[in-house]
Design a protein around this motif. Structure first.
Motif, PDB file in Angstrom:
ATOM      1  N   LEU A 138       0.852  -1.181   0.000  1.00  0.00           N
ATOM      2  CA  LEU A 138       0.000   0.000   0.000  1.00  0.00           C
ATOM      3  C   LEU A 138       0.890   1.235   0.000  1.00  0.00           C
ATOM      4  CD1 LEU A 138      -2.802  -0.906   2.572  1.00  0.00           C
ATOM      5  CD2 LEU A 138      -3.114  -0.535   0.125  1.00  0.00           C
ATOM      6  N   CYS A 139       0.380   2.321  -0.572  1.00  0.00           N
ATOM      7  CA  CYS A 139       1.193   3.533  -0.747  1.00  0.00           C
ATOM      8  C   CYS A 139       1.668   4.126   0.572  1.00  0.00           C
ATOM      9  CB  CYS A 139       0.399   4.582  -1.518  1.00  0.00           C
ATOM     10  SG  CYS A 139      -0.157   4.053  -3.143  1.00  0.00           S
ATOM     11  N   SER A 140       0.737   4.678   1.341  1.00  0.00           N
ATOM     12  CA  SER A 140       1.105   5.418   2.552  1.00  0.00           C
ATOM     13  C   SER A 140       1.891   4.578   3.553  1.00  0.00           C
ATOM     14  CB  SER A 140      -0.150   5.991   3.222  1.00  0.00           C
ATOM     15  OG  SER A 140      -0.877   6.808   2.344  1.00  0.00           O
ATOM     16  N   PRO A 141       1.459   3.350   3.879  1.00  0.00           N
ATOM     17  CA  PRO A 141       2.216   2.567   4.859  1.00  0.00           C
ATOM     18  C   PRO A 141       3.658   2.296   4.431  1.00  0.00           C
ATOM     19  CG  PRO A 141       0.024   1.648   4.585  1.00  0.00           C
ATOM     20  CD  PRO A 141       0.202   2.669   3.503  1.00  0.00           C
ATOM     21  N   THR A 142       3.864   1.982   3.149  1.00  0.00           N
ATOM     22  CA  THR A 142       5.220   1.712   2.677  1.00  0.00           C
ATOM     23  C   THR A 142       6.083   2.962   2.763  1.00  0.00           C
ATOM     24  OG1 THR A 142       4.456  -0.033   1.191  1.00  0.00           O
ATOM     25  CG2 THR A 142       6.594   0.937   0.715  1.00  0.00           C
ATOM     26  N   ARG A 143       5.542   4.104   2.358  1.00  0.00           N
ATOM     27  CA  ARG A 143       6.299   5.357   2.412  1.00  0.00           C
ATOM     28  C   ARG A 143       6.619   5.735   3.853  1.00  0.00           C
ATOM     29  NH1 ARG A 143       5.590   8.052  -2.607  1.00  0.00           N
ATOM     30  NH2 ARG A 143       4.280   6.766  -3.950  1.00  0.00           N
ATOM     31  N   ASN A 191       5.090   0.435  10.132  1.00  0.00           N
ATOM     32  CA  ASN A 191       4.152   1.453   9.661  1.00  0.00           C
ATOM     33  C   ASN A 191       3.031   1.731  10.659  1.00  0.00           C
ATOM     34  OD1 ASN A 191       3.588  -1.329   8.525  1.00  0.00           O
ATOM     35  ND2 ASN A 191       1.616  -0.376   8.094  1.00  0.00           N
ATOM     36  N   HIS A 192       2.643   0.728  11.459  1.00  0.00           N
ATOM     37  CA  HIS A 192       1.625   0.970  12.479  1.00  0.00           C
ATOM     38  C   HIS A 192       2.160   1.859  13.600  1.00  0.00           C
ATOM     39  CE1 HIS A 192       0.165  -2.704  10.491  1.00  0.00           C
ATOM     40  NE2 HIS A 192      -1.041  -2.290  10.832  1.00  0.00           N
ATOM     41  N   PHE A 247      10.206  15.742  -3.801  1.00  0.00           N
ATOM     42  CA  PHE A 247       9.553  16.083  -5.062  1.00  0.00           C
ATOM     43  C   PHE A 247       8.598  14.963  -5.460  1.00  0.00           C
ATOM     44  CE2 PHE A 247      13.694  18.076  -4.927  1.00  0.00           C
ATOM     45  CZ  PHE A 247      13.446  19.379  -5.341  1.00  0.00           C
ATOM     46  N   GLY A 248       7.379  15.343  -5.866  1.00  0.00           N
ATOM     47  CA  GLY A 248       6.439  14.369  -6.393  1.00  0.00           C
ATOM     48  C   GLY A 248       5.352  13.972  -5.427  1.00  0.00           C
ATOM     49  N   LYS A 249       5.052  12.680  -5.414  1.00  0.00           N
ATOM     50  CA  LYS A 249       3.950  12.156  -4.613  1.00  0.00           C
ATOM     51  C   LYS A 249       4.314  12.130  -3.136  1.00  0.00           C
ATOM     52  CE  LYS A 249       1.142   8.015  -3.903  1.00  0.00           C
ATOM     53  NZ  LYS A 249       0.714   6.707  -4.434  1.00  0.00           N
ATOM     54  N   TRP A 250       3.361  12.554  -2.279  1.00  0.00           N
ATOM     55  CA  TRP A 250       3.579  12.551  -0.840  1.00  0.00           C
ATOM     56  C   TRP A 250       2.704  11.501  -0.151  1.00  0.00           C
ATOM     57  CZ3 TRP A 250       7.036  13.281   2.458  1.00  0.00           C
ATOM     58  CH2 TRP A 250       6.755  13.475   3.815  1.00  0.00           C
ATOM     59  N   HIS A 251       1.413  11.713  -0.077  1.00  0.00           N
ATOM     60  CA  HIS A 251       0.450  10.737   0.433  1.00  0.00           C
ATOM     61  C   HIS A 251       0.675  10.370   1.900  1.00  0.00           C
ATOM     62  CE1 HIS A 251      -2.209   7.042  -0.779  1.00  0.00           C
ATOM     63  NE2 HIS A 251      -2.904   8.031  -0.249  1.00  0.00           N
ATOM     64  N   LEU A 252       1.163  11.327   2.689  1.00  0.00           N
ATOM     65  CA  LEU A 252       1.386  11.077   4.113  1.00  0.00           C
ATOM     66  C   LEU A 252       0.767  12.171   4.985  1.00  0.00           C
ATOM     67  CD1 LEU A 252       5.100   9.834   4.030  1.00  0.00           C
ATOM     68  CD2 LEU A 252       3.063   8.460   4.527  1.00  0.00           C
TER      69      LEU A 252
END
Length: 304
Positions: free
Chosen positions: A24-29, A38-39, A81-86
């Protein structure tokens, strides 16, 4: 795919092959930028699904110092730079709070989009602590805006500025393109270079990629390729018309996944792989830095 710049960078640095993604995006980042479970940093799921339950708030606890903040406090210039999603949905505006924007995570400079996905020609952009909106060039037919190109230009511009002021200052750049995520906006001049290269289908491609991973030393030489999941048909069994759609767009793939995806049984729980929930020394060794003193989590931030 040909990635000469990434390859040149990797050959002059270090490669890691034991990072466990969460799919998943946010947890991995969140795990990548904190080196924690990630938890433990509030991202049991993506930011849009945040809740009041421990480990699922999408809010980085104050006692968890992220990597960019550690590097910045140890003399680095930092930029994303770019995608954040956090950043939680309800905090992605000028009213804030802004401590969970990229600049709050320790980045001196940010240029990109805060959400999980964006059009690559007409993204809703943010810069530092301000929403700057859709770029005016997005409807310029002669010189259209394209986010990956703009990210590269901004990164070079930022780095030139840092080097001009202090050529010896170390820097950290988090460069996260959004074009590999839906809606998969790839410029034709890039896509056309690979016309026909993936027509052999996923079964053969898995074998080719796996062999290349062994050649590069990414996986052990005696590793065995896992069997294809039964949820996906053999490529030779895919109807020709469907195969053509899958070669040219992600729309057919999404439809196939919806029709043939695994069904969850009543009462079935998906297992989670255990991950280390402490600051990883490799992150710090790269820059010769030290982690801040550990503080016990506050009672309302339990990560059980």
């Amino acid at each position: 795919m040909q990635t000469p710049s990434y390859t040149r960078t990797a050959e002059g640095g270090l490669r890691y092959n034991r990072f466990h993604v969460t799919a998943l995006c946010s947890p991995t980042r969140a795990a990548l930028l904190t080196a924690r479970n990630n938890h433990a940093v509030g991202f049991g799921s993506i930011g849009e699904f945040s809740s009041g339950f421990p480990g699922y708030t999408a809010m980085l606890p104050q006692e968890c110092a992220p990597l960019p903040r550690i590097l910045r406090d140890n003399g680095y210039s930092t930029a994303a730079f770019g995608k954040w999603h956090l950043t939680p949905d309800g905090q992605q505006g000028p009213a804030g709070p802004l401590d969970r924007w990229p600049t709050g995570w320790g980045f001196d400079y940010f240029y990109g989009f805060l959400g999980g996905d964006a059009g690559q020609w007409d993204p809703m952009l943010a810069e530092n602590q301000k929403i700057i909106g859709t770029p005016a060039e997005y409807d310029d037919e002669e010189n259209p805006y394209y986010l990956p190109d703009a990210m590269a230009d901004r990164t070079i511009e930022w780095l030139h500025g840092v080097r001009a002021q202090d050529p010896h200052k170390p820097f950290f750049v988090y460069f996260s393109t959004g074009c590999s995520h839906a809606p998969h906006h790839v410029a034709s001049e890039w896509a056309d270079r690979y016309a026909g290269q993936f027509d052999q289908g996923w079964d053969r491609l898995r074998e080719v990629v796996f062999a290349r991973q062994k050649e590069l030393g990414v996986v052990p030489a005696d590793a065995e390729l896992t069997a294809r999941d039964d949820a996906f048909p053999a490529w030779d069994d895919v109807p020709p018309t469907t195969a053509e759609v899958l070669r040219t767009t992600d729309g057919g793939l999404r439809r196939l996944l919806r029709e043939r995806g695994p069904q969850r049984r009543p009462g079935h729980r998906r297992g989670r792989r255990a991950r280390r929930a402490r600051q990883h020394p490799d992150h710090l060794d790269l820059g010769g830095t030290t982690a801040p003193a550990w503080r016990a989590p506050s009672p309302d931030r339990s990560t059980r």
